[in-house]
Design a protein around this motif. Structure first.
Motif, PDB file in Angstrom:
ATOM      1  N   GLY A  10       1.059  -1.549   0.258  1.00  0.00           N
ATOM      2  CA  GLY A  10      -0.430   0.097  -0.191  1.00  0.00           C
ATOM      3  C   GLY A  10       0.468   0.680   0.305  1.00  0.00           C
ATOM      4  O   GLY A  10       1.987   0.998   0.043  1.00  0.00           O
ATOM      5  N   VAL A  11       0.330   2.423   0.262  1.00  0.00           N
ATOM      6  CA  VAL A  11       1.159   3.930  -0.011  1.00  0.00           C
ATOM      7  C   VAL A  11       1.246   3.641   2.391  1.00  0.00           C
ATOM      8  O   VAL A  11       0.301   4.103   2.475  1.00  0.00           O
ATOM      9  N   GLN A  13       3.260   6.824   4.664  1.00  0.00           N
ATOM     10  CA  GLN A  13       3.596   8.161   5.184  1.00  0.00           C
ATOM     11  C   GLN A  13       5.854   7.818   4.900  1.00  0.00           C
ATOM     12  O   GLN A  13       5.174   6.478   5.715  1.00  0.00           O
ATOM     13  N   THR A  90      10.390   2.581  -1.525  1.00  0.00           N
ATOM     14  CA  THR A  90       9.238   2.072  -3.218  1.00  0.00           C
ATOM     15  C   THR A  90       9.523   0.639  -4.048  1.00  0.00           C
ATOM     16  O   THR A  90      11.039   1.156  -4.553  1.00  0.00           O
ATOM     17  N   GLN A 110       2.317  -3.928  -4.730  1.00  0.00           N
ATOM     18  CA  GLN A 110       3.155  -2.790  -4.240  1.00  0.00           C
ATOM     19  C   GLN A 110       3.190  -1.846  -2.992  1.00  0.00           C
ATOM     20  O   GLN A 110       2.547  -1.705  -2.054  1.00  0.00           O
ATOM     21  N   THR A 112       4.297   1.597  -1.636  1.00  0.00           N
ATOM     22  CA  THR A 112       4.993   3.192  -2.083  1.00  0.00           C
ATOM     23  C   THR A 112       5.280   3.769  -0.731  1.00  0.00           C
ATOM     24  O   THR A 112       4.380   4.102  -0.113  1.00  0.00           O
ATOM     25  N   VAL A 113       5.957   4.528  -0.954  1.00  0.00           N
ATOM     26  CA  VAL A 113       6.587   5.786   0.399  1.00  0.00           C
ATOM     27  C   VAL A 113       7.019   6.663   0.482  1.00  0.00           C
ATOM     28  O   VAL A 113       7.451   6.850  -0.392  1.00  0.00           O
ATOM     29  N   SER A 114       5.572   7.454   0.179  1.00  0.00           N
ATOM     30  CA  SER A 114       6.027   8.850  -0.135  1.00  0.00           C
ATOM     31  C   SER A 114       4.177   9.754   1.405  1.00  0.00           C
ATOM     32  O   SER A 114       3.555   9.230   1.354  1.00  0.00           O
ATOM     33  N   SER A 115       5.063  11.424   1.330  1.00  0.00           N
ATOM     34  CA  SER A 115       4.399  11.727   1.729  1.00  0.00           C
ATOM     35  C   SER A 115       3.360  12.613   0.477  1.00  0.00           C
ATOM     36  O   SER A 115       2.644  13.838   1.183  1.00  0.00           O
TER      37      SER A 115
END
Length: 115
Positions: A10-11, A13, A90, A110, A112-115
Protein backbone atom coordinates in the motif's frame (compact mmCIF):
# COMPACT_ATOMS: atom_id res chain seq x y z
CA UNK A 1 2.81 -26.70 -8.15
CA UNK A 2 3.45 -24.30 -5.29
CA UNK A 3 1.59 -21.01 -5.15
CA UNK A 4 2.69 -17.94 -3.23
CA UNK A 5 0.29 -15.04 -2.78
CA UNK A 6 1.45 -11.73 -1.32
CA UNK A 7 -0.71 -9.11 0.34
CA UNK A 8 -0.36 -6.09 2.58
CA UNK A 9 1.22 -3.56 0.26
CA UNK A 10 0.00 0.00 0.00
CA UNK A 11 0.89 3.65 0.33
CA UNK A 12 2.52 4.82 3.55
CA UNK A 13 4.22 8.02 4.67
CA UNK A 14 7.96 8.12 5.42
CA UNK A 15 8.59 6.76 8.89
CA UNK A 16 5.51 4.56 8.73
CA UNK A 17 5.13 0.80 8.96
CA UNK A 18 3.65 -2.01 6.92
CA UNK A 19 3.49 -5.77 7.23
CA UNK A 20 3.56 -7.86 4.09
CA UNK A 21 2.12 -11.36 4.10
CA UNK A 22 2.85 -14.31 1.85
CA UNK A 23 0.47 -17.26 1.84
CA UNK A 24 1.98 -20.53 0.65
CA UNK A 25 0.04 -23.49 -0.78
CA UNK A 26 2.24 -25.97 1.09
CA UNK A 27 3.77 -26.12 4.53
CA UNK A 28 6.29 -23.32 4.90
CA UNK A 29 8.60 -25.47 7.00
CA UNK A 30 9.15 -27.70 3.97
CA UNK A 31 11.04 -25.01 2.09
CA UNK A 32 14.81 -24.76 2.30
CA UNK A 33 14.42 -21.00 2.50
CA UNK A 34 11.85 -18.28 2.05
CA UNK A 35 12.74 -14.78 1.03
CA UNK A 36 11.44 -11.37 0.21
CA UNK A 37 12.79 -9.57 -2.85
CA UNK A 38 11.94 -6.14 -4.18
CA UNK A 39 12.20 -4.38 -7.50
CA UNK A 40 12.07 -0.63 -7.89
CA UNK A 41 11.33 1.02 -11.26
CA UNK A 42 14.36 0.86 -13.52
CA UNK A 43 16.33 -1.29 -11.09
CA UNK A 44 17.15 -4.95 -10.78
CA UNK A 45 15.31 -7.18 -8.38
CA UNK A 46 17.21 -7.38 -5.09
CA UNK A 47 17.12 -9.71 -2.13
CA UNK A 48 15.79 -8.00 0.98
CA UNK A 49 15.45 -10.71 3.61
CA UNK A 50 15.96 -14.46 3.90
CA UNK A 51 14.62 -16.97 6.39
CA UNK A 52 16.29 -20.37 6.39
CA UNK A 53 14.39 -23.47 7.50
CA UNK A 54 16.42 -23.63 10.74
CA UNK A 55 15.25 -20.13 11.61
CA UNK A 56 18.35 -18.16 10.72
CA UNK A 57 17.76 -14.86 8.96
CA UNK A 58 19.74 -12.51 6.75
CA UNK A 59 18.97 -8.97 5.67
CA UNK A 60 20.16 -6.57 3.01
CA UNK A 61 22.23 -3.86 4.70
CA UNK A 62 19.84 -0.99 4.01
CA UNK A 63 16.93 -2.72 5.81
CA UNK A 64 18.75 -4.17 8.81
CA UNK A 65 17.17 -3.08 12.09
CA UNK A 66 14.08 -1.88 10.20
CA UNK A 67 12.67 -5.02 8.54
CA UNK A 68 11.86 -8.38 10.13
CA UNK A 69 11.12 -11.62 8.29
CA UNK A 70 9.13 -14.24 10.15
CA UNK A 71 7.22 -17.44 9.50
CA UNK A 72 4.09 -19.09 10.90
CA UNK A 73 4.22 -22.73 9.89
CA UNK A 74 0.81 -23.46 11.36
CA UNK A 75 -0.73 -20.98 8.93
CA UNK A 76 1.73 -21.51 6.05
CA UNK A 77 2.51 -17.81 6.10
CA UNK A 78 5.66 -15.73 5.81
CA UNK A 79 5.72 -12.09 6.83
CA UNK A 80 7.89 -9.05 6.30
CA UNK A 81 7.49 -6.43 8.96
CA UNK A 82 8.73 -3.05 7.78
CA UNK A 83 9.31 -0.10 10.10
CA UNK A 84 10.78 3.37 9.61
CA UNK A 85 9.98 3.18 5.91
CA UNK A 86 11.84 5.46 3.54
CA UNK A 87 10.99 6.66 0.03
CA UNK A 88 13.78 4.45 -1.29
CA UNK A 89 11.90 1.41 0.01
CA UNK A 90 9.30 2.02 -2.71
CA UNK A 91 9.16 -1.08 -4.90
CA UNK A 92 7.18 -4.15 -5.82
CA UNK A 93 7.88 -6.75 -3.15
CA UNK A 94 7.96 -10.43 -4.09
CA UNK A 95 7.77 -13.53 -1.97
CA UNK A 96 10.14 -16.31 -3.01
CA UNK A 97 10.56 -19.90 -1.83
CA UNK A 98 13.18 -22.50 -2.65
CA UNK A 99 13.19 -26.25 -2.18
CA UNK A 100 15.89 -28.46 -3.71
CA UNK A 101 16.43 -27.05 -7.22
CA UNK A 102 13.00 -25.47 -7.49
CA UNK A 103 12.15 -21.81 -7.13
CA UNK A 104 8.70 -20.31 -6.64
CA UNK A 105 7.59 -16.70 -6.89
CA UNK A 106 4.53 -14.74 -5.94
CA UNK A 107 2.97 -12.09 -8.15
CA UNK A 108 4.23 -9.17 -6.06
CA UNK A 109 2.67 -6.43 -3.99
CA UNK A 110 3.36 -2.71 -4.42
CA UNK A 111 4.77 -0.67 -1.56
CA UNK A 112 4.89 3.08 -2.02
CA UNK A 113 6.50 5.34 0.57
CA UNK A 114 5.55 8.93 -0.09
CA UNK A 115 4.38 12.03 1.73
Amino acid sequence: QVQLVESGGGVVQPGGSLRLSCAASRNTFSFDSMDWYRQAPGKQRELVATLIRDGNTNYEDSVKDRFTISRDDAKNMVYLGMNSLKPEDTAVYYCHAAIASYDYWGQGTQVTVSS
